[in-house]
Design an enzyme around this catalytic site. Structure first.
Site, PDB file in Angstrom:
ATOM      1  N   HIS B 115       0.864  -1.184   0.000  1.00 38.71           N
ATOM      2  CA  HIS B 115       0.000   0.000   0.000  1.00 38.71           C
ATOM      3  C   HIS B 115       0.901   1.235   0.000  1.00 38.71           C
ATOM      4  CE1 HIS B 115      -3.652  -2.260   0.682  1.00 38.71           C
ATOM      5  NE2 HIS B 115      -3.066  -2.935   1.644  1.00 38.71           N
ATOM      6  N   HIS B 125      -0.518  -6.678  -5.115  1.00 36.84           N
ATOM      7  CA  HIS B 125      -0.543  -7.919  -4.354  1.00 36.84           C
ATOM      8  C   HIS B 125       0.109  -8.997  -5.197  1.00 36.84           C
ATOM      9  CE1 HIS B 125      -2.815 -11.809  -4.199  1.00 36.84           C
ATOM     10  NE2 HIS B 125      -2.355 -11.773  -2.986  1.00 36.84           N
ATOM     11  N   ASN B 127       1.503 -13.391  -4.824  1.00 34.32           N
ATOM     12  CA  ASN B 127       1.612 -14.559  -3.971  1.00 34.32           C
ATOM     13  C   ASN B 127       2.045 -15.735  -4.829  1.00 34.32           C
ATOM     14  OD1 ASN B 127      -0.490 -17.096  -3.327  1.00 34.32           O
ATOM     15  ND2 ASN B 127       0.604 -16.350  -1.532  1.00 34.32           N
ATOM     16  N   THR B 128       2.969 -16.550  -4.345  1.00 35.70           N
ATOM     17  CA  THR B 128       3.166 -17.868  -4.959  1.00 35.70           C
ATOM     18  C   THR B 128       3.294 -18.881  -3.837  1.00 35.70           C
ATOM     19  OG1 THR B 128       5.567 -17.570  -5.160  1.00 35.70           O
ATOM     20  CG2 THR B 128       4.273 -17.079  -7.108  1.00 35.70           C
ATOM     21  N   HIS B 158       0.842  -6.112 -17.244  1.00 34.98           N
ATOM     22  CA  HIS B 158       0.346  -7.315 -17.924  1.00 34.98           C
ATOM     23  C   HIS B 158       1.396  -7.907 -18.864  1.00 34.98           C
ATOM     24  CE1 HIS B 158      -3.858  -8.031 -16.727  1.00 34.98           C
ATOM     25  NE2 HIS B 158      -3.827  -6.749 -16.380  1.00 34.98           N
ATOM     26  N   HIS B 188     -20.869  -7.261  -4.856  1.00 34.49           N
ATOM     27  CA  HIS B 188     -21.787  -6.323  -4.198  1.00 34.49           C
ATOM     28  C   HIS B 188     -21.572  -4.884  -4.667  1.00 34.49           C
ATOM     29  CE1 HIS B 188     -18.209  -6.053  -1.661  1.00 34.49           C
ATOM     30  NE2 HIS B 188     -18.661  -4.912  -1.211  1.00 34.49           N
ATOM     31  N   GLY B 271      -6.778 -21.471  11.783  1.00 33.01           N
ATOM     32  CA  GLY B 271      -5.816 -21.169  12.839  1.00 33.01           C
ATOM     33  C   GLY B 271      -4.498 -20.610  12.324  1.00 33.01           C
ATOM     34  N   GLY B 272      -4.536 -19.936  11.176  1.00 33.63           N
ATOM     35  CA  GLY B 272      -3.336 -19.267  10.673  1.00 33.63           C
ATOM     36  C   GLY B 272      -2.969 -18.104  11.589  1.00 33.63           C
ATOM     37  N   ASN B 273      -1.844 -17.487  11.316  1.00 35.78           N
ATOM     38  CA  ASN B 273      -1.377 -16.373  12.135  1.00 35.78           C
ATOM     39  C   ASN B 273      -2.148 -15.102  11.752  1.00 35.78           C
ATOM     40  OD1 ASN B 273       0.544 -13.925  12.521  1.00 35.78           O
ATOM     41  ND2 ASN B 273       1.279 -15.508  13.919  1.00 35.78           N
TER      42      ASN B 273
END
Lengths: 288, 288
Positions: B115, B125, B127-128, B158, B188, B271-273
């Site tokens: 951010h 964002h 993630n791998t 892209h 929404h 129960g992840g952090n």
């Protein structure tokens, strides 16, 4: 369909939700009138509610009125009334009492979320509603979310609800207080959202008149208690540290509403009015 | 268990996620070094990542390292690596490929949320991850969330992902771009979260080496593209109006993550952090 939860009862409930809205908005505007002005106030002069009507896409589906105040006591206060009808999608037919028999529903209610400017004035939420499927019931409650809990405030808020409950049934308050504590809880934080209040749902004792009177008493308890608590603290001076703590606390409020609140997730998934539903989100929030 | 997704492969993947984390953190810190200082900067001098380790309650369950930077280009940038193992609860056994046969899982990955301070620098964002149940696969991607989309930025972002995809299979980019558009969408609001990128999951072509190489290329595409876009805009002057628009846009980011993001809701329910998962939430947000 029996007389209970029939046409007359729907009209009476709908009318009362509007009356309550008017009374509560007047009480909050009176706080706006009476607060002492502060140097550096962003909003100068008393805030006023502004109303916006909305309709469901289906012309027979009803709609509602949002009332939002952005003021000098209440940074954002929203009071929504709505009366809607339609049919539950397959996804919800086994989750809503009576919807397995007949997917049609009618729902009317009032919903209140108040985010004060001052971190010393507690945030609050209340809601009462009447729902009709092939069954019919009332639901609602109210709860208080201070940044730092003050015992006297918590006690006064709970005493108001206990009074409303005890008028009807001595078993209500302990049951509905526990329900509230269990409902407004963030498991991922192992934290309560606030200091509780009461929560009830699927409430149908078989005596519509009495259940409706109870719902009205729940509303009046909030009307008596919350503006009084706002007045108790609205002229106190706060520090920037307290304001920052408030912005972080509001983050927990957002987490609860978007992750767990059934009214929010249900509303958004059943094509409810997004602006009205998400009116509950605080005006400014920090996740530092 | 076959060699693919076995011990050596787990170690290689885990090692690479950390290497990527180090490379990306260095590239973001270099932006912090190079930005021109501005009058009124809250953070003076270049921001630096601070690392915090966490462990799962189960001593055999693994853990991770959060790296968070609060700086003068990036208001809050989080880069998490984690390697965890355990057993899925009944709730998830029919939802995760291979978990019906054996509920045990191993998962390792890197997750990035940025951010920026400036409303002219897009949020991002990526993630791998590699997941092993009785099956094994890779997943990941990256996407860009500008306050106001700039065609050149979107095209460059892209193009980087298209390059990474086309190296492996000409069908990947159109498929994974579409998947991203469908995934990062707020029904929404009837709004896309941003301008997209790519998203892929359950990726197992039967050739582990190649699938791992693809995942590394996806990471490197982000490393090449995002810091370049940040540098393109980080010295531009913005208005308060643009900042306010950014704070509102960030609200949509929060709505998406808490209402729809599978990584977030899955992580919180298994129960992840909590701090690591909710690191994705923006530092300051408005719902005016």
């Amino acid at each position: 369909m029996s007389d209970a939860y029939g046409k007359d009862h729907k009209a009476q409930a709908e009318e009362w939700f509007k009356t309550f809205r008017d009374d509560l908005c007047a009480a909050l505007e009176a706080c706006e009138n009476d607060v002492k002005s502060r140097p550096g106030d962003v909003v100068v002069g008393p805030g006023r509610f502004e109303q916006t009507e909305w309709q469901r896409d289906d012309p027979e589906g009803g709609g509602g009125v949002m009332s939002v105040l952005r003021g000098r006591v209440f940074e954002k206060a929203g009071v929504n009334v709505s009366t809607v009808k339609g049919e539950f999608s397959d996804e919800f037919r086994d989750k809503i009492p009576g919807a397995d028999v007949d997917p049609r529903f009618w729902a009317s209610g009032v919903s209140v979320v108040i985010h004060p400017c001052s971190p010393l004035v507690p945030a609050a939420h209340m809601n009462t509603r009447m729902i009709v499927t092939s069954q019919g019931w009332f639901g609602g409650g109210g709860d208080l979310t201070p940044v730092v809990a003050i015992d006297e405030d918590t006690a006064d808020f709970h005493a108001a609800y206990k009074g409303a409950c005890d008028k009807h049934d001595g078993a209500y308050y302990p049951k509905f207080k526990k329900w509230c504590d269990e409902y407004f809880y963030l498991p991922h934080r192992d934290e309560a959202r606030g200091v509780g209040g009461i929560f009830y749902d699927n409430h149908n004792t078989g005596d519509w008149e009495n259940d409706f009177a109870f719902t009205q008493d729940v509303g009046r308890a909030f009307l008596g208690a919350y503006p009084m608590l706002a007045r108790r603290h609205m002229d106190e001076t706060w520090t920037d540290e307290q304001r920052q703590a408030q912005l972080v606390k509001r983050g927990r409020y957002v987490e609860f509403n978007l992750l767990y609140d059934r009214g929010t997730t249900f509303g958004l998934k059943t094509g409810g009015n997004t602006e009205a539903i998400l009116m509950s989100l605080p005006p400014e929030v920090k996740w530092p």
